[in-house]
Design an enzyme around this catalytic site. Sequence first.
Site, PDB file in Angstrom:
ATOM      1  N   GLU A 294       1.025  -1.146   0.022  1.00  0.00           N
ATOM      2  CA  GLU A 294      -0.047   0.046   0.078  1.00  0.00           C
ATOM      3  C   GLU A 294       0.907   1.240   0.128  1.00  0.00           C
ATOM      4  O   GLU A 294       0.267   2.353   0.268  1.00  0.00           O
ATOM      5  CB  GLU A 294      -0.979   0.033   1.171  1.00  0.00           C
ATOM      6  CG  GLU A 294      -1.673  -1.198   1.255  1.00  0.00           C
ATOM      7  CD  GLU A 294      -2.896  -1.050   2.451  1.00  0.00           C
ATOM      8  OE1 GLU A 294      -3.732  -0.071   2.278  1.00  0.00           O
ATOM      9  OE2 GLU A 294      -3.061  -1.933   3.157  1.00  0.00           O
TER      10      GLU A 294
ATOM     11  N   HIS B 243      -3.313   2.566  16.264  1.00  0.00           N
ATOM     12  CA  HIS B 243      -3.843   3.551  15.278  1.00  0.00           C
ATOM     13  C   HIS B 243      -5.109   4.025  15.479  1.00  0.00           C
ATOM     14  O   HIS B 243      -5.692   3.892  16.273  1.00  0.00           O
ATOM     15  CB  HIS B 243      -4.058   2.253  14.036  1.00  0.00           C
ATOM     16  CG  HIS B 243      -5.192   1.300  14.383  1.00  0.00           C
ATOM     17  ND1 HIS B 243      -5.026  -0.048  15.005  1.00  0.00           N
ATOM     18  CD2 HIS B 243      -6.386   1.135  14.121  1.00  0.00           C
ATOM     19  CE1 HIS B 243      -5.848  -0.674  14.960  1.00  0.00           C
ATOM     20  NE2 HIS B 243      -6.925   0.063  14.877  1.00  0.00           N
TER      21      HIS B 243
ATOM     22  N   HIS C 235      -8.550   5.981  14.129  1.00  0.00           N
ATOM     23  CA  HIS C 235      -9.435   6.219  12.979  1.00  0.00           C
ATOM     24  C   HIS C 235      -9.941   7.609  12.653  1.00  0.00           C
ATOM     25  O   HIS C 235     -10.304   8.504  13.636  1.00  0.00           O
ATOM     26  CB  HIS C 235     -10.826   5.508  13.147  1.00  0.00           C
ATOM     27  CG  HIS C 235     -10.418   3.916  13.559  1.00  0.00           C
ATOM     28  ND1 HIS C 235     -10.930   3.125  12.840  1.00  0.00           N
ATOM     29  CD2 HIS C 235      -9.852   3.268  14.652  1.00  0.00           C
ATOM     30  CE1 HIS C 235     -10.426   1.711  13.388  1.00  0.00           C
ATOM     31  NE2 HIS C 235      -9.830   2.237  14.489  1.00  0.00           N
TER      32      HIS C 235
HETATM   33  P1  M7G Z   1      -9.555  -2.100  14.529  1.00  0.00           P
HETATM   34  O1  M7G Z   1     -10.214  -0.747  15.511  1.00  0.00           O
HETATM   35  O2  M7G Z   1      -8.220  -2.752  15.014  1.00  0.00           O
HETATM   36  O3  M7G Z   1     -10.604  -2.957  14.254  1.00  0.00           O
HETATM   37  O4  M7G Z   1      -9.159  -1.115  13.189  1.00  0.00           O
HETATM   38  P2  M7G Z   1     -11.825  -3.105  13.208  1.00  0.00           P
HETATM   39  O5  M7G Z   1     -11.356  -3.966  12.063  1.00  0.00           O
HETATM   40  O6  M7G Z   1     -12.633  -4.213  13.833  1.00  0.00           O
HETATM   41  O7  M7G Z   1     -12.465  -1.911  13.095  1.00  0.00           O
HETATM   42  C1  M7G Z   1      -8.355  -1.663  12.249  1.00  0.00           C
HETATM   43  C2  M7G Z   1      -8.834  -0.788  10.823  1.00  0.00           C
HETATM   44  O8  M7G Z   1      -7.587  -1.054   9.741  1.00  0.00           O
HETATM   45  C3  M7G Z   1     -10.151  -1.064  10.408  1.00  0.00           C
HETATM   46  O9  M7G Z   1     -10.929   0.236  10.138  1.00  0.00           O
HETATM   47  C4  M7G Z   1      -9.873  -1.853   9.238  1.00  0.00           C
HETATM   48  O10 M7G Z   1     -10.752  -1.650   8.027  1.00  0.00           O
HETATM   49  C5  M7G Z   1      -8.429  -1.437   8.751  1.00  0.00           C
HETATM   50  N1  M7G Z   1      -7.631  -2.529   8.126  1.00  0.00           N
HETATM   51  C6  M7G Z   1      -7.767  -3.632   8.058  1.00  0.00           C
HETATM   52  N2  M7G Z   1      -6.683  -4.350   7.327  1.00  0.00           N
HETATM   53  C7  M7G Z   1      -6.298  -5.773   7.397  1.00  0.00           C
HETATM   54  C8  M7G Z   1      -6.270  -3.392   6.586  1.00  0.00           C
HETATM   55  C9  M7G Z   1      -5.507  -3.384   5.356  1.00  0.00           C
HETATM   56  O11 M7G Z   1      -4.763  -4.141   4.896  1.00  0.00           O
HETATM   57  N3  M7G Z   1      -5.157  -2.205   4.775  1.00  0.00           N
HETATM   58  C10 M7G Z   1      -5.798  -0.880   5.108  1.00  0.00           C
HETATM   59  N4  M7G Z   1      -5.507   0.092   4.559  1.00  0.00           N
HETATM   60  N5  M7G Z   1      -6.700  -0.713   6.156  1.00  0.00           N
HETATM   61  C11 M7G Z   1      -6.965  -2.244   6.819  1.00  0.00           C
END
Ligand code: M7G
Length: 327
Positions: A175, A267, A269
């Site tokens: 990415e 991370h 959001h």
């Molecule tokens: P989280 O709060 O750990 O969990 O957020 P959630 O997925 O239950 O919300 C992780 C965030 O990373 C989420 O908003 C996912 O959509 C995003 N995400 C997850 N993956 C595996 C990827 C990825 O490979 N690339 C990108 N750009 N975003 C990702």
Amino acid sequence: MADNATIENNEKSSNELSKKKLKRDLDVEDHGDGVECGANILSGFKTTRVLRESAREKTIFIHGKLEDQEAVVILEKTPISEDSLSELFSGSRMKLDMKNDIYSTYQLQPPAHLNKIKTTVVCPATEKHVKKYQSQEIFLVKETEEDYNNITLPYIQQQSFSIQWVFNILEKKAEADRIVFEDPDSQLGFVLLPDFKWDQKQNDNLYLIAIAHQRGIKSLRDLTPKHVPLLKNILKKGEETIMQRYGLPAWKLRVYIHYQPSYYHLHVHFTALEYDAPGCDVTRAHLIQNVIQNLQLYPQYYKTQTLSFTSREDDGLLSKFKDAGRL
Ligand code: M7G
């Protein structure tokens, strides 16, 4: 041709080849410019079951097999952008469903490039991915400091999702061309890029994530006042970048940290305020401004406070809370 003949006669090589092909095809990215960028890797997808579907959200989550590997595929009809309207009206075919007085309904068939379905493929998918996308009864867990140390921490140390994708982003192995901003500082720095839930076609559902360069901050629970400069840096530079790049000011953004997250590496959001993003409600999202203030007022806040979160019926963490008699 001789090589092909050999492969056809050799089942093992053929499987390896198809695995390589699958990996290559999965690596191909959609740059969102309407250009065809890869083969249809889903042509051989075999559906096992539908995990969840929502007519309102126009999404369907499917568990199945891709080649010989477990996979989850998410299909989502994309919003209609204002920019496409004139072409949508002039270039579509229409079939009348019914007409009554001043009311009429139609099936509109737009040109193919205005009729896309955002498709996310997780392959190979683990059992945890399958559970994540399945509709399930949810429960509110109230996690005390002791619960975190005795139940949650041991559980996430064994069970949490791999964060290899996060390291790939930080190390520019994946990415890299999607990064919209980077502060390379090892302590205060981060990478800002579109979340994979956002197709980047319109700002209405804008969704970016900022991933900290600093490793070892698993979740809110690890945050102390020494992380305040990092959080402030992410907030300030993230807001500035989103304003410059997408024209959305800070007062149109919801910026938060999930507890529990799915991926235990810090991370943040960034979502459009008017977008009802999955997981932006009070049972999961902690506004970064509040996190900063809590840490400034009370250094041990996230180590000691009871934090509530929702957990799904067959989440292993919920079972641990039940086993401990905490639910
Ligand atoms: P989280 O709060 O750990 O969990 O957020 P959630 O997925 O239950 O919300 C992780 C965030 O990373 C989420 O908003 C996912 O959509 C995003 N995400 C997850 N993956 C595996 C990827 C990825 O490979 N690339 C990108 N750009 N975003 C990702």
